[in-house]
Scaffold this motif. Sequence first.
Motif, PDB file in Angstrom:
ATOM      1  N   MET A  78       0.848  -1.190   0.000  1.00 22.42           N
ATOM      2  CA  MET A  78       0.000   0.000   0.000  1.00 22.42           C
ATOM      3  C   MET A  78       0.885   1.243   0.000  1.00 22.42           C
ATOM      4  O   MET A  78       2.082   1.176   0.267  1.00 22.42           O
ATOM      5  CB  MET A  78      -0.918  -0.025   1.220  1.00 22.42           C
ATOM      6  CG  MET A  78      -1.864  -1.214   1.195  1.00 22.42           C
ATOM      7  SD  MET A  78      -2.989  -1.260   2.582  1.00 22.42           S
ATOM      8  CE  MET A  78      -4.152  -0.004   2.105  1.00 22.42           C
ATOM      9  N   SER A  79       0.302   2.344  -0.284  1.00 25.25           N
ATOM     10  CA  SER A  79       1.030   3.615  -0.300  1.00 25.25           C
ATOM     11  C   SER A  79       1.617   3.883   1.083  1.00 25.25           C
ATOM     12  O   SER A  79       0.936   3.701   2.094  1.00 25.25           O
ATOM     13  CB  SER A  79       0.073   4.739  -0.695  1.00 25.25           C
ATOM     14  OG  SER A  79       0.726   5.974  -0.618  1.00 25.25           O
ATOM     15  N   PRO A  80       2.870   4.331   1.153  1.00 24.00           N
ATOM     16  CA  PRO A  80       3.499   4.517   2.462  1.00 24.00           C
ATOM     17  C   PRO A  80       2.891   5.637   3.305  1.00 24.00           C
ATOM     18  O   PRO A  80       3.134   5.706   4.492  1.00 24.00           O
ATOM     19  CB  PRO A  80       4.955   4.830   2.120  1.00 24.00           C
ATOM     20  CG  PRO A  80       4.989   5.159   0.691  1.00 24.00           C
ATOM     21  CD  PRO A  80       3.767   4.598   0.047  1.00 24.00           C
ATOM     22  N   ASP A  81       2.093   6.503   2.717  1.00 25.40           N
ATOM     23  CA  ASP A  81       1.524   7.603   3.495  1.00 25.40           C
ATOM     24  C   ASP A  81       0.149   7.291   4.077  1.00 25.40           C
ATOM     25  O   ASP A  81      -0.486   8.154   4.660  1.00 25.40           O
ATOM     26  CB  ASP A  81       1.472   8.874   2.644  1.00 25.40           C
ATOM     27  CG  ASP A  81       0.634   8.698   1.389  1.00 25.40           C
ATOM     28  OD1 ASP A  81       0.398   7.547   0.991  1.00 25.40           O
ATOM     29  OD2 ASP A  81       0.225   9.715   0.798  1.00 25.40           O
TER      30      ASP A  81
ATOM     31  N   SER B 100       0.906   2.171  10.323  1.00 24.37           N
ATOM     32  CA  SER B 100       0.887   2.310   8.861  1.00 24.37           C
ATOM     33  C   SER B 100       0.272   1.071   8.229  1.00 24.37           C
ATOM     34  O   SER B 100       0.631  -0.048   8.591  1.00 24.37           O
ATOM     35  CB  SER B 100       2.294   2.497   8.319  1.00 24.37           C
ATOM     36  OG  SER B 100       2.843   3.690   8.792  1.00 24.37           O
TER      37      SER B 100
END
Length: 183
Positions: free
Chosen positions: A46-49, A148
Amino acid sequence: MNSQPKKSNKTLILLLVVFVLPVAVAKLVLSFDLYQGGATNKGALMSPDINYSTLAMPNPKPHSWQMLYLLPEICEQSCQDRLYVLHQGYIALGKDRDRVIPIILIDRNSDINTLKKLGVTFQQVPVNQALAALLTQQQLVIVDPLGSLIMQYNKVTGRDANIAQGKAMIADLRKMLKLSRVG
């Protein structure tokens, strides 16, 4: 007639071929995108943000790895298979089980009766709209101890496919637990 033999450049050419040719070939392969990097993870990163704070949701179990599943309004056979995989995957973790917490995300329309019928006793946490909007396709998601969202496993059909995906999820989770210094 005394003539000296001509010096051969064979040695120099051979050295250039041995040392320069592999570098040139590697450069060509990389520049034309002919190399596909090896990845050992089975799930989709998934997107790190994306984390609990960006989704405006409090972390239900800080400092622990989490396996998330959003319970849908109607829990059909595929949903029941996902719950089964989540339960069996948690059991399969063995000695690492105390580092991981499976969490069932519940919204106001979730089919809680299915959990009672299946005897699934995982922690149930109310979900906010932002996280519910992210998990509309019945994904299983791994969350790290810092909150996260790391990896997702998209919905598959069929019990055998769900079991295979559960094995892949456990393999990925074991690698992360082995390399993790937190949680």
